[in-house]
Design a protein around this motif. Structure first.
Motif, PDB file in Angstrom:
ATOM      1  N   UNK A   1       9.644  -1.753   9.946  1.00 19.21           N
ATOM      2  CA  UNK A   1       8.745  -2.160   8.874  1.00 19.21           C
ATOM      3  C   UNK A   1       9.097  -1.514   7.537  1.00 19.21           C
ATOM      4  N   UNK A   2       9.997  -0.536   7.566  1.00 20.50           N
ATOM      5  CA  UNK A   2      10.387   0.121   6.322  1.00 20.50           C
ATOM      6  C   UNK A   2       9.320   1.027   5.747  1.00 20.50           C
ATOM      7  N   UNK A   3       8.366   1.459   6.573  1.00 19.05           N
ATOM      8  CA  UNK A   3       7.305   2.353   6.097  1.00 19.05           C
ATOM      9  C   UNK A   3       7.824   3.791   6.141  1.00 19.05           C
ATOM     10  N   UNK A   4       7.724   4.539   5.042  1.00 20.07           N
ATOM     11  CA  UNK A   4       8.173   5.942   5.059  1.00 20.07           C
ATOM     12  C   UNK A   4       7.462   6.722   6.157  1.00 20.07           C
ATOM     13  N   UNK A   5       8.164   7.693   6.730  1.00 19.86           N
ATOM     14  CA  UNK A   5       7.533   8.475   7.783  1.00 19.86           C
ATOM     15  C   UNK A   5       8.054   9.906   7.787  1.00 19.86           C
ATOM     16  N   UNK A   6       7.208  10.795   8.318  1.00 11.21           N
ATOM     17  CA  UNK A   6       7.577  12.194   8.557  1.00 11.21           C
ATOM     18  C   UNK A   6       7.149  12.516   9.980  1.00 11.21           C
ATOM     19  N   UNK A   7       8.078  13.008  10.783  1.00 10.72           N
ATOM     20  CA  UNK A   7       7.781  13.316  12.173  1.00 10.72           C
ATOM     21  C   UNK A   7       8.360  14.672  12.533  1.00 10.72           C
ATOM     22  N   UNK A   8       7.877  15.204  13.626  1.00 11.49           N
ATOM     23  CA  UNK A   8       8.485  16.389  14.218  1.00 11.49           C
ATOM     24  C   UNK A   8       9.645  15.926  15.094  1.00 11.49           C
ATOM     25  N   UNK A   9      10.744  16.645  15.042  1.00 15.83           N
ATOM     26  CA  UNK A   9      11.913  16.319  15.857  1.00 15.83           C
ATOM     27  C   UNK A   9      11.654  16.811  17.284  1.00 15.83           C
ATOM     28  N   UNK A  10      10.933  15.985  18.045  1.00 17.35           N
ATOM     29  CA  UNK A  10      10.543  16.383  19.398  1.00 17.35           C
ATOM     30  C   UNK A  10      11.721  16.489  20.346  1.00 17.35           C
ATOM     31  N   UNK A  11      12.784  15.730  20.114  1.00 15.81           N
ATOM     32  CA  UNK A  11      13.962  15.862  20.961  1.00 15.81           C
ATOM     33  C   UNK A  11      14.537  17.279  20.839  1.00 15.81           C
ATOM     34  N   UNK A  12      14.665  17.745  19.585  1.00 16.68           N
ATOM     35  CA  UNK A  12      15.147  19.114  19.384  1.00 16.68           C
ATOM     36  C   UNK A  12      14.175  20.126  19.973  1.00 16.68           C
ATOM     37  N   UNK A  13      12.872  19.856  19.852  1.00 15.74           N
ATOM     38  CA  UNK A  13      11.885  20.766  20.434  1.00 15.74           C
ATOM     39  C   UNK A  13      12.033  20.894  21.933  1.00 15.74           C
TER      40      UNK A  13
ATOM     41  N   UNK B   1       0.842  -1.182   0.000  1.00 17.07           N
ATOM     42  CA  UNK B   1       0.000   0.000   0.000  1.00 17.07           C
ATOM     43  C   UNK B   1       0.884   1.241   0.000  1.00 17.07           C
ATOM     44  N   UNK B   2       0.473   2.251  -0.726  1.00 25.04           N
ATOM     45  CA  UNK B   2       1.231   3.500  -0.801  1.00 25.04           C
ATOM     46  C   UNK B   2       0.909   4.331   0.434  1.00 25.04           C
ATOM     47  N   UNK B   3       1.779   4.281   1.407  1.00 25.24           N
ATOM     48  CA  UNK B   3       1.471   4.955   2.661  1.00 25.24           C
ATOM     49  C   UNK B   3       2.722   5.554   3.280  1.00 25.24           C
ATOM     50  N   UNK B   4       2.471   6.555   4.106  1.00 24.25           N
ATOM     51  CA  UNK B   4       3.512   7.190   4.899  1.00 24.25           C
ATOM     52  C   UNK B   4       2.895   7.489   6.257  1.00 24.25           C
ATOM     53  N   UNK B   5       3.625   7.230   7.340  1.00 29.07           N
ATOM     54  CA  UNK B   5       3.099   7.544   8.664  1.00 29.07           C
ATOM     55  C   UNK B   5       3.586   8.930   9.091  1.00 29.07           C
ATOM     56  N   UNK B   6       2.758   9.597   9.886  1.00 33.67           N
ATOM     57  CA  UNK B   6       3.142  10.881  10.464  1.00 33.67           C
ATOM     58  C   UNK B   6       2.981  10.798  11.968  1.00 33.67           C
ATOM     59  N   UNK B   7       3.842  11.534  12.678  1.00 30.38           N
ATOM     60  CA  UNK B   7       3.772  11.677  14.137  1.00 30.38           C
ATOM     61  C   UNK B   7       4.396  10.477  14.859  1.00 30.38           C
TER      62      UNK B   7
END
Length: 369
Positions: free
Chosen positions: A179-191, A167-173
């Protein structure tokens, strides 16, 4: 460019055909940039309206993709690929209450997704997977997947199955690198680091933190990383970490009440903090309310730092220092990965971490002498 056009082909179609020919002959290769609509209009001696129509139709037909702020580029065409170009993106969630989406974390993320979709002729919709984890039936849809729920639990076997189905998917947050699923997150450590560093720069050495969760072992990814950023900032300034200054609040939902209770817990210490980093704006405003009720002035007696950059923080009194998570960029990158980057990634994991921004306001000030 002198255009010799003897037939009655509309000029926008002529531009499209010329660009398609350049793609077919290899003059234009995948991901090559195209001129702007202004430059195309000059090149073909036509109007910007015409060149804009040509670019828009090339996007619709899958020859060109757009990246906001960067321009238009040649789409990658793979003869072996059977999947059709993505025409719809869904933001899929698991039974979240709709009022959650009024939070700027989501509203700004949706703005970023809509912007990229609008520029590339792609529809965008919200999708509730329900208790049966049902995804849209269209196998060619792009899925931006939010796996968190109120209890931060998700059936990971579903993710594994969707990955095997390609499935064409990307996780956020939240993310699952194994699992090798693409993801985009906020860098909470830097925050967390930026928030704590801001307080340290004002001379504070006794800094409390209010974190949602039962204990250091029972907090979710985002708060765990913010706590790590807090500890890192202390370490880099040779400030000893004091576990007593960490107020864990055993609740699932953010609230003003949590902040007030966390503030009271920290103020009961024999050596209370001179500044508090509340890991959400809700908790920070609750802490400010509790400080006022205790007869303390913010920031003269106690500095209070939030996280999220909610609109109400701007009009709080005093206005709330906070951290903006830049989730509009999260949305933009999630959409761009699905539309433009998956096909050429192969087995390589695509990931992106968006760096937050410090927003200093009136609720933080110099440490009391």
């Amino acid at each position: 460019m002198n255009v010799d056009k003897s037939d009655k082909t509309p000029m926008y179609q002529y531009i499209m055909n010329d660009i398609k020919h350049k793609i077919e002959t290899g003059e234009l290769r995948p991901h090559d940039p195209l001129p702007t609509q202004i430059d195309l209009a000059k090149e073909y001696n036509t109007s910007e309206i015409t060149s804009r129509r040509a670019l828009s139709d090339l996007v619709q037909e899958g020859y060109v993709y757009r990246i906001r702020g960067k321009g238009s580029f040649i789409q990658e065409k793979t003869a072996a690929a059977e999947a059709k170009p993505i025409s719809t993106l869904f933001f899929a969630h698991l039974n979240l209450e709709l009022n959650n989406f009024s939070h700027p974390f989501f509203s700004e993320m949706f703005d970023g997704i809509r912007e990229v979709c609008g520029e590339n002729g792609v529809a965008f919709h919200l999708w509730d997977m329900g208790t049966d984890y049902q995804l849209p039936e269209d196998p060619n849809a792009g899925i931006i997947l939010l796996t968190t729920t109120a209890a931060d639990s998700f059936d990971i076997e579903r993710l594994t199955a969707w990955r095997q189905e390609e499935r064409r998917m990307v996780t956020v947050h939240f993310y699952y690198p194994h699992l090798g699923i693409p993801y985009v997150i906020v860098d909470n450590l830097t925050g967390g680091y930026l928030a704590t560093q801001h307080l340290i720069s004002l001379g504070h050495r006794r800094i409390g933190i209010i974190v949602t969760g039962k204990s250091i072992m029972e907090i979710n990814q985002e708060f765990s990383l913010r706590l790590q950023g807090y500890r890192l900032a202390l370490t880099q300034h040779q400030i000893p970490f004091d576990p007593q200054l960490v107020a864990f609040m055993d609740e699932e939902q953010e609230s003003v009440k949590l902040g007030a209770e966390g503030f009271e817990k920290l103020m009961e210490l024999e050596d209370p903090p001179t500044a508090i980093f509340a890991t959400s704006d809700y908790k920070a405003i609750g802490a400010m309310n509790a400080a006022r009720a205790a007869g303390m002035r913010v920031p003269q007696d106690i500095s209070i730092m939030g996280y999220d950059d909610m609109k109400l923080g701007e009009i709080a009194y005093p206005s709330l220092s906070t951290v903006n998570q830049n989730t509009r960029k999260v949305g933009e990158r999630a959409a761009e990965i699905l539309l433009f980057e998956l096909a050429g990634a192969g087995q390589q994991l695509i990931k992106d971490e968006i760096v937050p921004t410090l927003i200093p306001r009136a609720s933080t000030g110099p440490a009391p002498q």
